[in-house]
Design a protein around this motif. Structure first.
Motif, mmCIF file in Angstrom:
data_model
loop_
_atom_site.group_PDB
_atom_site.id
_atom_site.type_symbol
_atom_site.label_atom_id
_atom_site.label_comp_id
_atom_site.label_asym_id
_atom_site.label_seq_id
_atom_site.Cartn_x
_atom_site.Cartn_y
_atom_site.Cartn_z
ATOM 1 N N GLU A 51 0.846 -1.194 0.000
ATOM 2 C CA GLU A 51 0.000 0.000 0.000
ATOM 3 C C GLU A 51 0.882 1.244 0.000
ATOM 4 O OE1 GLU A 51 -3.796 -0.227 2.509
ATOM 5 O OE2 GLU A 51 -2.509 1.149 3.611
ATOM 6 N N GLY A 52 0.490 2.216 -0.765
ATOM 7 C CA GLY A 52 1.232 3.478 -0.780
ATOM 8 C C GLY A 52 1.318 4.029 -2.189
ATOM 9 N N SER A 53 2.005 5.155 -2.289
ATOM 10 C CA SER A 53 2.075 5.857 -3.566
ATOM 11 C C SER A 53 3.005 5.154 -4.552
ATOM 12 C CB SER A 53 2.597 7.276 -3.316
ATOM 13 O OG SER A 53 3.086 7.821 -4.508
ATOM 14 N N GLU A 54 2.618 5.220 -5.822
ATOM 15 C CA GLU A 54 3.470 4.701 -6.883
ATOM 16 C C GLU A 54 4.737 5.551 -6.999
ATOM 17 O OE1 GLU A 54 1.174 4.080 -10.411
ATOM 18 O OE2 GLU A 54 2.953 3.602 -11.602
ATOM 19 N N HIS A 55 4.693 6.751 -6.439
ATOM 20 C CA HIS A 55 5.853 7.643 -6.501
ATOM 21 C C HIS A 55 6.598 7.694 -5.171
ATOM 22 C CE1 HIS A 55 4.174 8.763 -10.303
ATOM 23 N NE2 HIS A 55 3.025 9.055 -9.712
ATOM 24 N N ALA A 56 6.410 6.676 -4.358
ATOM 25 C CA ALA A 56 7.047 6.660 -3.037
ATOM 26 C C ALA A 56 8.565 6.753 -3.170
ATOM 27 C CB ALA A 56 6.656 5.376 -2.309
ATOM 28 N N LYS A 57 9.160 7.403 -2.182
ATOM 29 C CA LYS A 57 10.636 7.528 -2.177
ATOM 30 C C LYS A 57 11.298 6.295 -1.581
ATOM 31 C CE LYS A 57 11.304 12.076 -3.181
ATOM 32 N NZ LYS A 57 11.363 13.075 -2.143
ATOM 33 N N ALA A 58 10.511 5.523 -0.839
ATOM 34 C CA ALA A 58 11.088 4.319 -0.228
ATOM 35 C C ALA A 58 10.014 3.245 -0.116
ATOM 36 C CB ALA A 58 11.632 4.636 1.170
ATOM 37 N N ILE A 59 10.439 1.992 -0.324
ATOM 38 C CA ILE A 59 9.562 0.855 -0.031
ATOM 39 C C ILE A 59 10.045 0.236 1.267
ATOM 40 C CG2 ILE A 59 8.864 -1.467 -0.730
ATOM 41 C CD1 ILE A 59 8.797 -0.673 -3.547
ATOM 42 N N PHE A 60 9.150 0.086 2.221
ATOM 43 C CA PHE A 60 9.451 -0.611 3.461
ATOM 44 C C PHE A 60 8.873 -2.027 3.359
ATOM 45 C CE2 PHE A 60 10.721 2.456 6.922
ATOM 46 C CZ PHE A 60 10.989 3.515 6.074
ATOM 47 N N VAL A 61 9.731 -3.010 3.566
ATOM 48 C CA VAL A 61 9.310 -4.400 3.402
ATOM 49 C C VAL A 61 9.319 -5.109 4.754
ATOM 50 C CG1 VAL A 61 9.725 -6.565 2.160
ATOM 51 C CG2 VAL A 61 10.410 -4.388 1.118
ATOM 52 N N GLY A 62 8.145 -5.559 5.189
ATOM 53 C CA GLY A 62 8.046 -6.332 6.433
ATOM 54 C C GLY A 62 8.129 -7.823 6.140
ATOM 55 N N GLU A 63 7.659 -8.631 7.079
ATOM 56 C CA GLU A 63 7.751 -10.083 6.932
ATOM 57 C C GLU A 63 6.502 -10.659 6.267
ATOM 58 O OE1 GLU A 63 7.073 -12.773 10.346
ATOM 59 O OE2 GLU A 63 9.183 -13.289 10.061
ATOM 60 N N GLU A 64 5.405 -10.604 6.993
ATOM 61 C CA GLU A 64 4.131 -11.125 6.503
ATOM 62 C C GLU A 64 3.042 -10.395 7.284
ATOM 63 O OE1 GLU A 64 4.298 -15.284 7.649
ATOM 64 O OE2 GLU A 64 3.385 -14.864 9.581
ATOM 65 N N PRO A 65 1.811 -10.390 6.758
ATOM 66 C CA PRO A 65 0.746 -9.748 7.531
ATOM 67 C C PRO A 65 0.558 -10.452 8.868
ATOM 68 C CG PRO A 65 -0.111 -10.755 5.480
ATOM 69 C CD PRO A 65 1.352 -10.977 5.495
ATOM 70 N N GLY A 66 0.121 -9.706 9.861
ATOM 71 C CA GLY A 66 -0.226 -10.287 11.155
ATOM 72 C C GLY A 66 -1.732 -10.518 11.232
ATOM 73 N N ASP A 67 -2.178 -10.838 12.420
ATOM 74 C CA ASP A 67 -3.591 -11.158 12.639
ATOM 75 C C ASP A 67 -4.525 -10.034 12.153
ATOM 76 O OD1 ASP A 67 -5.548 -13.000 14.166
ATOM 77 O OD2 ASP A 67 -5.975 -11.012 14.968
ATOM 78 N N GLU A 68 -4.226 -8.808 12.542
ATOM 79 C CA GLU A 68 -5.124 -7.695 12.163
ATOM 80 C C GLU A 68 -5.044 -7.387 10.676
ATOM 81 O OE1 GLU A 68 -5.437 -4.165 14.617
ATOM 82 O OE2 GLU A 68 -4.717 -5.316 16.336
ATOM 83 N N GLU A 69 -3.828 -7.488 10.143
ATOM 84 C CA GLU A 69 -3.655 -7.243 8.710
ATOM 85 C C GLU A 69 -4.417 -8.287 7.896
ATOM 86 O OE1 GLU A 69 -1.121 -7.333 10.891
ATOM 87 O OE2 GLU A 69 -0.434 -5.241 10.888
ATOM 88 N N ASP A 70 -4.390 -9.530 8.387
ATOM 89 C CA ASP A 70 -5.088 -10.622 7.701
ATOM 90 C C ASP A 70 -6.588 -10.351 7.645
ATOM 91 O OD1 ASP A 70 -5.265 -13.517 6.749
ATOM 92 O OD2 ASP A 70 -6.542 -13.566 8.523
ATOM 93 N N ARG A 71 -7.121 -9.827 8.749
ATOM 94 C CA ARG A 71 -8.567 -9.538 8.758
ATOM 95 C C ARG A 71 -8.886 -8.285 7.964
ATOM 96 N NH1 ARG A 71 -10.288 -12.870 13.085
ATOM 97 N NH2 ARG A 71 -8.571 -13.270 14.516
ATOM 98 N N GLY A 72 -8.022 -7.264 8.109
ATOM 99 C CA GLY A 72 -8.308 -5.961 7.493
ATOM 100 C C GLY A 72 -7.877 -5.862 6.040
ATOM 101 N N GLY A 73 -6.962 -6.740 5.616
ATOM 102 C CA GLY A 73 -6.533 -6.726 4.222
ATOM 103 C C GLY A 73 -5.531 -5.633 3.885
ATOM 104 N N ARG A 74 -4.948 -4.999 4.909
ATOM 105 C CA ARG A 74 -3.964 -3.929 4.663
ATOM 106 C C ARG A 74 -2.715 -4.174 5.502
ATOM 107 N NH1 ARG A 74 -6.456 1.268 6.469
ATOM 108 N NH2 ARG A 74 -4.539 2.063 5.582
ATOM 109 N N PRO A 75 -1.530 -3.840 4.950
ATOM 110 C CA PRO A 75 -0.294 -4.108 5.685
ATOM 111 C C PRO A 75 -0.081 -3.113 6.840
ATOM 112 C CG PRO A 75 0.209 -2.946 3.648
ATOM 113 C CD PRO A 75 -1.279 -3.221 3.631
ATOM 114 N N PHE A 76 0.536 -3.595 7.879
ATOM 115 C CA PHE A 76 0.980 -2.740 8.997
ATOM 116 C C PHE A 76 -0.133 -1.872 9.588
ATOM 117 C CE2 PHE A 76 5.213 -3.783 7.279
ATOM 118 C CZ PHE A 76 5.832 -4.179 8.464
#
Ligand code: URA
Ligand code: SF4
Length: 231
Positions: free
Chosen positions: A66-91
């Protein structure tokens, strides 16, 4: 019950995934699902149907970046957690809230970055009523890599930040040690700058206040370095 024998219906959720899902339920490799001229929205749609590794069945949904196509940085985590799994959005869960606070402390606007994960389905095992996070393995990380590569290829940010060991091993190789090299700029064909730092959940999991404070300070210091690079 003997391993591999039929599970009673009530046990469906607790059957080890290797028994619950024969390989026949796997779909084509992720690389084969990439649209010919992808955009972030079309990639997201394609990834929603991914069944390239066994995790598709365990998670509720694919959690795409999730984020802008023009982002200055991509932050990469591990995998979605419990809340991300339910909400469908990272972090968006506890680690994400901490990440937001540390980003603010370091002076980085969330709007300037794109956030995603090395693996896009939640891997968990049941413990009572709770779903306990499990680390993705090498095969799962590799199976999911085409999605991450496609996100990087579209956003083409000057900087990639690996949050924790899973992202760092996915992008910088299995021998990369975050403990030894966090905060350093690592040469990589992926972007002008690539850096790895501690995962925000390492701060949350720290055994005591002192360790928590130290981990948070490391993360904040590394993100101040990021702020200096992306302005
Ligand atoms: N931890 C991660 O690595 N990613 C998320 O999206 C949430 C928690
Ligand atoms: Fe596909 Fe990645 Fe989900 Fe595995 S974890 S099914 S590779 S999106």
């Amino acid at each position: 019950m003997r391993p591999g024998c039929a599970a009673p219906l009530v046990g469906t959720l607790v059957v080890p995934i290797s028994f619950a899902m024969p390989n026949g339920e796997l779909g084509p490799p992720a690389a084969e699902l990439l649209p010919p001229h992808p955009t972030l929205p079309s990639l997201r749609v394609a990834a929603a149907g991914c069944r390239a590794c066994p995790l598709w069945k365990r998670g509720t949904q694919t959690v795409f970046g999730e984020g802008s196509e023009h982002a200055k940085a991509i932050f990469v985590g591990e995998e979605p957690g419990d809340e991300e799994d339910r909400g469908g959005r990272p972090f968006i869960g506890p680690a994400g809230k901490l990440l937001d606070r540390v980003l603010a402390d370091a002076g980085i606007e969330r709007a300037k970055i794109y956030v995603t994960n090395a693996v896009k389905h939640f891997k968990w095992i049941p413990r009572g009523k709770r779903r306990i996070h499990e680390r993705p393995n090498r095969a799962e990380i590799d199976a999911c890599r085409p999605w991450l590569d496609a996100e990087i290829a579209l956003v083409r940010p000057p900087l990639i930040v690996c949050l924790g060991a899973t992202a760092a091993k996915s992008l910088l190789g299995p021998d990369f040690r975050v403990t030894h090299r966090r905060g350093q700029l690592v040469p990589s064909p992926l972007a002008r700058y690539v850096m790895a730092t501690v995962h925000p959940s390492a701060v949350l999991r720290a055994p005591d206040d002192e360790a928590r404070h130290a981990a948070r300070e490391q993360l904040t210091a590394d993100l101040r370095g990021v702020a200096a690079l992306i302005g």
